[in-house]
Design a protein around this motif. Structure first.
Motif, PDB file in Angstrom:
ATOM      1  N   ALA A  56     -66.913  18.976  -3.635  1.00  0.00           N
ATOM      2  CA  ALA A  56     -66.415  17.816  -4.371  1.00  0.00           C
ATOM      3  C   ALA A  56     -65.240  18.174  -5.270  1.00  0.00           C
ATOM      4  N   GLY A 313     -67.294  13.395  -5.507  1.00  0.00           N
ATOM      5  CA  GLY A 313     -68.723  13.644  -5.521  1.00  0.00           C
ATOM      6  C   GLY A 313     -69.325  13.508  -6.897  1.00  0.00           C
ATOM      7  N   SER A 332     -71.263  15.314  -2.022  1.00  0.00           N
ATOM      8  CA  SER A 332     -69.803  15.376  -1.929  1.00  0.00           C
ATOM      9  C   SER A 332     -69.310  14.617  -0.702  1.00  0.00           C
TER      10      SER A 332
END
Length: 351
Positions: A56, A313, A332
C-alpha cells in the motif's frame, strides 16, 4: 561517537551498493544498461512484494520494515521487534496466479532475532493437449514456485541493526524442477540526525537455476540417414541455466508529528534489480491513535513501460483484552494497468 556510527553506516551502504553493482554486472554481462533486461532471469516471483502494508506504500519499505514482513524486505528489520510475530498473507496475483507468504519472527533477547518464511506462487492446473488430442487426454500440468528462508538479525547498538537470510529456491514446471540457494543481507539505522531512518538490502545473491526432469528424456537417432542402426538411443536434452533476480534497495523514511496521536510517515526508496531498470518508490502512512491506518503510494517511478503505479490501502491494529496479543489486519490495492489490479490481505499476530 555519533560521527563514528554515521560513518560506519555510510560505509555499509557503500559496500552494499558497490557489491551489488559488481555482482549485477557479472551476472548480466553482455547486456546494455539501456536495456530493461526483463525476462532474462529465472524465479521472477522473488521480486513480488510481501505484505499489504508495504504494498500500500508503493513498496517503499526497506527503511520502515520492523515487523515479520521484514523477512522479505530487509532482514535487519526484525532485530528491533519487541514481540514475536506470525504472518499469513494472500493475494490474487495477475494472470489468475496466487501469491502466499507465511512468516514467523522470534526475538531471543540479547542473542538477536530469528525468523523463518515460506513464499509461494501457484496457479491452477492446466489440461495437457496435443495435436492428436486437442481436447486433452486426462492428464493435467501444474506449475509452482517457492522459497524457504531462515533469517538471523541483531542490533549492534541502539541505532544500528544488521541481518541476513539463507534461502532455498525451487521452481516446478510440470515434470521439471529447478533449484538453487541464495542469501539476503540488510542494514537499518534509526534516528539519523535525530530525524530520519534509513535502510538498505541486497536480495537473492545466489546461483543459477536449470530445469531437470523426465520431460528432457528423448529417443534420438544418431545417424538419421543410415538404415539398420538403433533409432531409439536414450538421450537427455540440456536446458539452459539462468540467474535469479538480485535486487538492491536503499530507502529513507521520516515521521512528522511523531509525538502526536496522529503521526504521518513518509518514505522514499531507490530500487535497482538485475532484471529491470532503476526506479523510485514513494509512500506515506497516516495513523490514528495507533489503531487505524490509511496508506498510499506510487511504485516504479521513472520506469519506462511499467504497468505499476498507484497503491492504496489501510489497516487495523487490535488488542486482545487482558493479554499482550496484538492483531494486525491490512489491505492493499495496487493498480496494474493492462493487468487491472491486485489486492492483498495480511494477517499478522504479535504475541
Amino acid at each position: 561517537m555519533k560521527k563514528l556510527i554515521v560513518l560506519f553506516t555510510l560505509a555499509v551502504y557503500l559496500i552494499l551498493g558497490n557489491s551489488f553493482k559488481s555482482y549485477a554486472q557479472f551476472q548480466i554481462s553482455g547486456f546494455n544498461s539501456d536495456v530493461s533486461k526483463v525476462g532474462t532471469t529465472a524465479a521472477a516471483f522473488l521480486s513480488i512484494g510481501v505484505g499489504a502494508r508495504a504494498n500500500a506504500m508503493g513498496g517503499a519499505y526497506t527503511s520502515i520494515a520492523d515487523d515479520v514482513t521484514a523477512l522479505f524486505w530487509n532482514p535487519a528489520g526484525i532485530a528491533t521487534m519487541k514481540q514475536s510475530q506470525i504472518a499469513l498473507i494472500h493475494s490474487d496475483w495477475i494472470a489468475d496466479l496466487g501469491h502466499d507468504f507465511i512468516g514467523i519472527a522470534l526475538p531471543l533477547g540479547n542473542l538477536g532475532t530469528i525468523g523463518f518464511s515460506l513464499n509461494t506462487l501457484t496457479m491452477d492446473d492446466i489440461e495437457v493437449t496435443t495435436p492428436d488430442y486437442p481436447e486433452g487426454y486426462g492428464e493435467w500440468a501444474s506449475s509452482n514456485d517457492m522459497v524457504l528462508g531462515a533469517t538471523y538479525a541483531r542490533t549492534l547498538n541502539d541505532r544500528l541493526s544488521i541481518g541476513g537470510t539463507v534461502k532455498y529456491i525451487r521452481s516446478q514446471l510440470w515434470h521439471m524442477t529447478a533449484s538453487t540457494m541464495a542469501v539476503d543481507l540488510g542494514v537499518t539505522f534509526t534516528d539519523l540526525f535525530d530525524f530520519f531512518k534509513i535502510g538498505a538490502a541486497m536480495s537473492n545473491m545466489g546461483g543459477k537455476m536449470r530445469y531437470f526432469g523426465r520431460d528432457t528424456f528423448v529417443y534420438h537417432d544418431i545417424v538419421e540417414n543410415e538404415a539398420g542402426n538403433n533409432e531409439k538411443i536414450d538421450a537427455d536434452l540440456q536446458t539452459g541455466s539462468y540467474n535469479i533476480p538480485i535486487t538492491f534497495r536503499a530507502g529513507m523514511s521520516a515521521v512528522l508529528n511523531r509525538d502526536s496521536q496522529m503521526p504521518l510517515l513518509f518514505a522514499i526508496e531507490f530500487f535497482e534489480p538485475s532484471d529491470n531498470v532503476r526506479s523510485l518508490n514513494v509512500g506515506c502512512e497516516w495513523a490514528y491513535f495507533d489503531k487505524i491506518f490509511l496508506r498510499g503510494g506510487y511504485s516504479s517511478l521513472f520506469e519506462d513501460d511499467t504497468e505499476k503505479g498507484l497503491t492504496l490501502g489501510g489497516g487495523l491494529k487490535l488488542r486482545v483484552p487482558r493479554s499482550l496479543i496484538n492483531i494486525y489486519l491490512d489491505y492493499s490495492y495496487e493498480d496494474f494497468g493492462l493487468f487491472d489490479n491486485t489486492q492483498k490481505f495480511s494477517l499478522c499476530v504479535g504475541f
